[in-house]
Design an enzyme around this catalytic site. Structure first.
Site, PDB file in Angstrom:
ATOM      1  CB  THR A   8      78.078   6.663  15.960  1.00 29.30           C
ATOM      2  OG1 THR A   8      78.063   7.970  16.645  1.00 29.30           O
ATOM      3  CG2 THR A   8      77.517   6.396  14.700  1.00 29.30           C
ATOM      4  CE  LYS A  13      80.624  10.845  13.945  1.00 27.64           C
ATOM      5  NZ  LYS A  13      81.637  10.152  14.753  1.00 27.64           N
ATOM      6  CG  ASP A  72      88.840   9.080  16.575  1.00 27.55           C
ATOM      7  OD1 ASP A  72      88.035   9.485  17.255  1.00 27.55           O
ATOM      8  OD2 ASP A  72      89.929   9.229  16.969  1.00 27.55           O
ATOM      9  N   GLY A 156      81.499  21.132  16.089  1.00 27.55           N
ATOM     10  CA  GLY A 156      82.936  21.184  16.393  1.00 27.55           C
ATOM     11  C   GLY A 156      83.740  22.368  15.550  1.00 27.55           C
ATOM     12  CG  ASP A 158      82.206  21.424  10.665  1.00 31.04           C
ATOM     13  OD1 ASP A 158      83.360  20.989  10.510  1.00 31.04           O
ATOM     14  OD2 ASP A 158      81.172  21.090  10.402  1.00 31.04           O
ATOM     15  NE  ARG A 184      82.398  11.601  10.578  1.00 33.22           N
ATOM     16  CZ  ARG A 184      82.651  12.741  11.333  1.00 33.22           C
ATOM     17  NH1 ARG A 184      81.932  13.891  10.649  1.00 33.22           N
ATOM     18  NH2 ARG A 184      83.056  13.273  12.170  1.00 33.22           N
TER      19      ARG A 184
END
Length: 200
Positions: A8, A13, A72, A156, A158, A184
């Protein structure tokens, strides 16, 4: 020190995985894909989160000769049969347009009553070695979809997923609170002992 590549270019992340692996007692030189700018992004042509994660991890491991980790993830809505799923980031037709994706999903669920708005975030995290060895683990965060977005953290979907047992959306949790329960976070924590076994 052994190097592990995270497939990424998202600094958040990389920071998150570094914290999880460090907490698990792993001492690794963790870098993102941006450390290898000549390697092109991998097309996510898989039909599951696991397939897409493995595609990215294997591509980076082959290109660099180093172990690589990829993930993903997406939102799976029960009443939509698990959609948007792997299409979460491009649900509205434009990849990465969080606002458009969220607005389209809310419009599609406009007439759905609270009792039928169950959903979960899913994440597959994959480790691939240059010799082709691979492992995949998954994590989920179940909850209910709100009728309107709330909160400013995260990204996103969230702002509309309220985790089970919570009164706040994922976007209203602090980053530390979210990481402790997130799909995650669960996937990466499950991957840590696999990394210890295969990478050291």
């Amino acid at each position: 020190m052994k190097r592990l590549i995270l497939a990424t270019r998202n600094a958040g992340k990389i920071t998150e995985l570094h914290a999880i692996l460090t907490d698990a007692g792993l001492d690794l030189d963790l870098v993102g894909a941006d450390a290898y700018p000549d390697i092109p992004d991998v097309k996510e042509t898989g039909v599951t989160f696991a397939e897409n994660a493995l595609l990215k991890a294997h591509a980076l491991a082959r290109a660099t000769g180093l172990p690589a980790v990829a993930d993903d993830s997406g939102l799976c809505v029960d009443v939509l049969g698990g959609a948007p799923g792997i299409f979460s980031a491009r649900w509205s037709g434009t990849h990465g347009d969080d606002r458009a994706n969220l607005n389209l999903l809310l419009a599609q669920l406009g007439d759905i009553a609270d009792g039928h708005r169950a959903a979960h975030f899913a994440c597959a995290a994959a480790l691939a070695l240059p010799d082709g060895t691979e492992r995949v683990v998954e994590g989920r965060l179940r909850g209910t979809l709100r009728h309107a977005p709330s909160g400013t953290h995260g990204f996103g979907y969230d702002p509309i997923l309220q985790p089970d047992g919570e009164t706040r959306t994922c976007a209203e949790l602090t980053p530390a609170e979210k990481n402790a329960i997130s799909h995650r976070g669960k996937a990466f924590r499950a991957l840590a002992p696999v990394v210890r076994e295969l990478v050291g």
